[in-house]
Design an enzyme around this catalytic site. Structure first.
Site, PDB file in Angstrom:
ATOM      1  N   ASN A  10     -10.052  14.082  -4.134  1.00 49.68           N
ATOM      2  CA  ASN A  10     -10.491  13.666  -2.791  1.00 49.68           C
ATOM      3  C   ASN A  10      -9.807  14.460  -1.702  1.00 49.68           C
ATOM      4  O   ASN A  10      -8.681  14.936  -1.877  1.00 49.68           O
ATOM      5  CB  ASN A  10     -10.099  12.197  -2.513  1.00 49.68           C
ATOM      6  CG  ASN A  10     -10.916  11.202  -3.303  1.00 49.68           C
ATOM      7  OD1 ASN A  10     -12.054  11.467  -3.667  1.00 49.68           O
ATOM      8  ND2 ASN A  10     -10.322  10.056  -3.576  1.00 49.68           N
ATOM      9  N   ASP A  12      -8.139  13.379   1.651  1.00 52.53           N
ATOM     10  CA  ASP A  12      -7.677  12.149   2.293  1.00 52.53           C
ATOM     11  C   ASP A  12      -7.655  12.324   3.808  1.00 52.53           C
ATOM     12  O   ASP A  12      -7.066  13.284   4.320  1.00 52.53           O
ATOM     13  CB  ASP A  12      -6.261  11.797   1.818  1.00 52.53           C
ATOM     14  CG  ASP A  12      -6.214  11.421   0.344  1.00 52.53           C
ATOM     15  OD1 ASP A  12      -7.283  11.258  -0.275  1.00 52.53           O
ATOM     16  OD2 ASP A  12      -5.089  11.296  -0.184  1.00 52.53           O
ATOM     17  N   GLY A 225      10.852  -3.043  -9.034  1.00 52.92           N
ATOM     18  CA  GLY A 225      10.978  -2.175 -10.203  1.00 52.92           C
ATOM     19  C   GLY A 225       9.729  -2.188 -11.058  1.00 52.92           C
ATOM     20  O   GLY A 225       8.609  -2.287 -10.551  1.00 52.92           O
ATOM     21  N   ASP A 246       5.606   6.294   3.352  1.00 57.41           N
ATOM     22  CA  ASP A 246       4.167   6.259   3.059  1.00 57.41           C
ATOM     23  C   ASP A 246       4.024   6.077   1.542  1.00 57.41           C
ATOM     24  O   ASP A 246       4.490   6.929   0.772  1.00 57.41           O
ATOM     25  CB  ASP A 246       3.572   7.597   3.537  1.00 57.41           C
ATOM     26  CG  ASP A 246       2.103   7.793   3.183  1.00 57.41           C
ATOM     27  OD1 ASP A 246       1.583   7.011   2.378  1.00 57.41           O
ATOM     28  OD2 ASP A 246       1.505   8.751   3.698  1.00 57.41           O
ATOM     29  N   ALA A 249      -0.027   7.573  -3.131  1.00 58.66           N
ATOM     30  CA  ALA A 249       0.265   8.454  -4.280  1.00 58.66           C
ATOM     31  C   ALA A 249       1.565   8.128  -5.002  1.00 58.66           C
ATOM     32  O   ALA A 249       1.957   8.867  -5.911  1.00 58.66           O
ATOM     33  CB  ALA A 249       0.223   9.929  -3.902  1.00 58.66           C
ATOM     34  N   ALA A 250       2.214   7.019  -4.630  1.00 59.95           N
ATOM     35  CA  ALA A 250       3.437   6.641  -5.358  1.00 59.95           C
ATOM     36  C   ALA A 250       3.099   6.404  -6.833  1.00 59.95           C
ATOM     37  O   ALA A 250       3.816   6.846  -7.737  1.00 59.95           O
ATOM     38  CB  ALA A 250       4.047   5.387  -4.744  1.00 59.95           C
ATOM     39  N   GLY A 251       1.972   5.726  -7.079  1.00 61.93           N
ATOM     40  CA  GLY A 251       1.561   5.458  -8.459  1.00 61.93           C
ATOM     41  C   GLY A 251       1.220   6.752  -9.196  1.00 61.93           C
ATOM     42  O   GLY A 251       1.483   6.880 -10.395  1.00 61.93           O
ATOM     43  N   ASP A 252       0.653   7.708  -8.482  1.00 63.15           N
ATOM     44  CA  ASP A 252       0.298   8.981  -9.118  1.00 63.15           C
ATOM     45  C   ASP A 252       1.564   9.759  -9.486  1.00 63.15           C
ATOM     46  O   ASP A 252       1.642  10.371 -10.551  1.00 63.15           O
ATOM     47  CB  ASP A 252      -0.589   9.816  -8.185  1.00 63.15           C
ATOM     48  CG  ASP A 252      -1.827   9.036  -7.767  1.00 63.15           C
ATOM     49  OD1 ASP A 252      -2.319   8.226  -8.577  1.00 63.15           O
ATOM     50  OD2 ASP A 252      -2.285   9.208  -6.627  1.00 63.15           O
TER      51      ASP A 252
HETATM   52  O1  RIB Z   1      -3.522   7.211  -5.303  1.00 61.55           O
HETATM   53  C1  RIB Z   1      -3.712   7.735  -4.025  1.00 61.55           C
HETATM   54  C2  RIB Z   1      -5.089   8.294  -3.887  1.00 61.55           C
HETATM   55  O2  RIB Z   1      -6.034   7.261  -3.941  1.00 61.55           O
HETATM   56  C3  RIB Z   1      -5.341   8.994  -2.588  1.00 61.55           C
HETATM   57  O3  RIB Z   1      -4.934  10.344  -2.592  1.00 61.55           O
HETATM   58  C4  RIB Z   1      -6.827   8.786  -2.360  1.00 61.55           C
HETATM   59  O4  RIB Z   1      -7.567   9.946  -2.503  1.00 61.55           O
HETATM   60  C5  RIB Z   1      -7.242   7.695  -3.347  1.00 61.55           C
HETATM   61  O5  RIB Z   1      -8.039   8.129  -4.373  1.00 61.55           O
END
Ligand code: RIB
Length: 309
Positions: A10, A12, A225, A246, A249-252
């Site tokens: 994506n 953003d 945690g 912010d 994307a923490a999960g990514d």
């Molecule tokens: O996990 C974060 C992402 O979720 C963002 O970058 C956005 O594109 C959404 O897909």
């Protein structure tokens, strides 16, 4: 190729606001910026930035956003040969608002991501024989996710599913194909049908996910945690206190660092610690891919954490 990621890409569009708007409310923002995102793209960049070889399979539109996104992935070191450019649609867009505490809400216009189907599965299959780990998320059609999961297991890859954006009607078969599932507390709540808001309820949710067929469950709990569970063991990994700017994307970042650790032979406990370091660093900066840590900053925080333990 150590890791193959299949999923969404994506652009953003981010507005920073004093507080998240309530239903029907308009909030005047402080700042706007656009940034490269998409859960699968972010995970691939997180992996590449930590020095592990990674390919991304997905689709973008034949537009300026798609071109910029693919070039950004290449600059980050991600193999993009598996990304298909579709001249008949637009690249995925995420509209994101982030408040002053770093919390966010995200709405996506899937565009090309909604059309990820057989041709991308074919690309995925070309890459799987050389991959140790396959990663999937839910920003593309569920039928594609299920097919990809079957292929990943047929190639003996370790399969990690980030069940986001969450879908509480996942096909039963998918659960039994997943080696590791990594929901956050909101996603876990929707998957199991009760509120997950801390370690106790996360452990209960993990049991339900095991009954549904998932072998290994990691539930992230933000400032509380994360927990890991499989049939033989379970543990809690403490959070790392950092200034939150912010959380996008923490999960990514968490999933990317998890894959990097597992690909390099770390134990699951060490891998969840690595993932926690990745997630913690990502929340200290703005944006999705722009917030993902490089190897140096990652190693510094990892060392600090190991010394503290
Ligand atoms: O996990 C974060 C992402 O979720 C963002 O970058 C956005 O594109 C959404 O897909």
């Amino acid at each position: 190729m150590t890791v193959v990621v299949l999923g969404s890409i994506n652009l953003d569009l981010v507005i920073e606001v004093p507080h998240l708007p309530a239903k029907g409310e308009t909030v005047i923002g402080d700042r706007f910026f656009s940034a490269a995102g998409g859960k699968a793209a972010n995970q691939a960049v997180a992996i590449a930035k930590l020095g592990t070889t990674v390919s991304l399979v997905g689709q973008v539109g034949d537009d300026s956003f798609g071109k910029t996104l693919v070039e950004g992935l290449q600059t980050a070191g991600v193999n993009t040969n598996g990304i298909i450019v579709n001249p008949h649609t637009y690249s995925g867009i995420a509209s994101i608002v982030v408040d002053r505490q770093g919390a966010n809400t995200i709405s996506c216009a899937g565009g090309a991501n909604n059309l990820v189907r057989e041709p991308e599965i074919e690309q995925f299959k070309i890459l799987l024989p050389k991959a140790k780990i396959a990663m999937l998320e839910l920003g593309i059609p569920i039928a594609t996710v299920l097919n990809a999961a079957r292929e990943a297991k047929a190639h003996d890859c370790l399969l990690i599913l980030d069940p986001a954006p969450v879908n509480s009607n996942l096909p039963e078969e998918l659960y039994s194909l997943i080696d590791i599932i990594t929901p956050n507390e909101i996603e876990a709540s929707q998957l199991v049908g009760f509120t997950v808001d801390g370690v106790t309820t996360a452990r209960q949710a993990a049991s339900v996910l095991h009954q549904m067929g998932v072998k290994n469950v990691i539930i992230t709990l933000g400032s509380q945690g994360s927990i890991y569970s499989n049939e033989a063991e379970n543990f809690w990994i403490k959070p790392i206190a950092v200034p939150v700017v912010d959380t996008v994307a923490a999960g990514d970042a968490f999933n990317g660092a998890l894959a990097v650790a597992l690909a390099s032979g770390k134990s699951i406990k060490e891998a969840v610690q690595w993932a926690t370091v990745g997630g913690a660093l990502a929340v200290t900066k703005n944006g999705a891919q722009s917030s993902l840590p490089n190897r140096d900053s990652f190693q510094q925080l990892l060392k600090r954490q190991v010394l503290l333990d």
